[in-house]
Write a protein that holds these residues in place. Structure first.
Motif: not given
Length: 186
Positions: A15-28, A39-41, A92-98, A129-133
């Motif tokens: 689910r997290f992987f799918i969120f990382s893909t724009h809905y108009r783009s095809r998920a690779d 790893k990002g999650l 979110v990643y930038d926030l986590v880094k800071d 996803v985050i708090f569910c995990m």
């Protein structure tokens, strides 16, 4: 989903992987890309865990407080931009880094940590996803993982760091991580 579980991936990682893909783009889709999403999650989950453990009540970090508004605005702008979920995730990643930088420099107190957690919870209202995990992991640390952590800790106490590293690798292969803290392994 059963194939993902067989390969050691939790369905919420997909689910997290799918969120990382724009809905108009095809998920690779590939297991390599899924592992990258995992790893990002995990970086986000580790950050949340660190925020939850802050007990310091000293000082105020104005930079952390400014980061709240800036991140919230950037996240909303990303979603307003044709529901650009990859861009929102970058916020979110930038926030986590800071946040991690603040924690490492001991420049964040409990109140600020709580506000940052609340912001991450708002972001997760969208990501879902985050708090569910976190809830799932807190409730369901498998017995085999607990045993591996105990065996690793025993090896560390015996100064057998090679064996301890092998146990850590086994834990990570199963999608878990262990952090060494002054209070012991987490």
């Amino acid at each position: 989903v059963s194939d993902l579980k067989e390969k050691g991936f939790h369905p919420l990682v997909y689910r997290f992987f799918i969120f990382s893909t724009h809905y108009r783009s095809r998920a690779d889709f590939s297991f390599e890309n899924l592992e990258s999403a995992q790893k990002g999650l995990q970086r986000i989950l580790d950050c949340v865990s660190r925020l939850q453990r802050i007990t310091n009540d000293d000082g105020t970090n104005l930079e952390a407080m400014a980061l709240l508004d800036k991140s919230k605005d950037r996240f909303e702008e990303a979603l307003d931009d044709d529901l650009n979920s990859p861009k929102a995730l970058a916020v979110v990643y930038d926030l986590v880094k800071d946040i991690n930088r603040f924690i490492e420099n001991n420049k964040i107190n409990r109140e600020e940590a709580q506000k940052l957690l609340e912001l991450l919870e708002k972001f997760d209202d969208v990501i879902g996803v985050i708090f569910c995990m976190i809830e799932k992991r807190n409730d369901e640390v498998p017995h085999v993982i607990k045993e591996l952590v105990a065996e690793r800790e025993a090896a560390r106490e015996e100064k057998n760091f090679e064996a301890a590293d092998k146990k850590r690798a086994l834990i990570q292969e199963r999608g878990w991580d262990v952090k060494d803290t002054p209070r012991g392994p987490e």
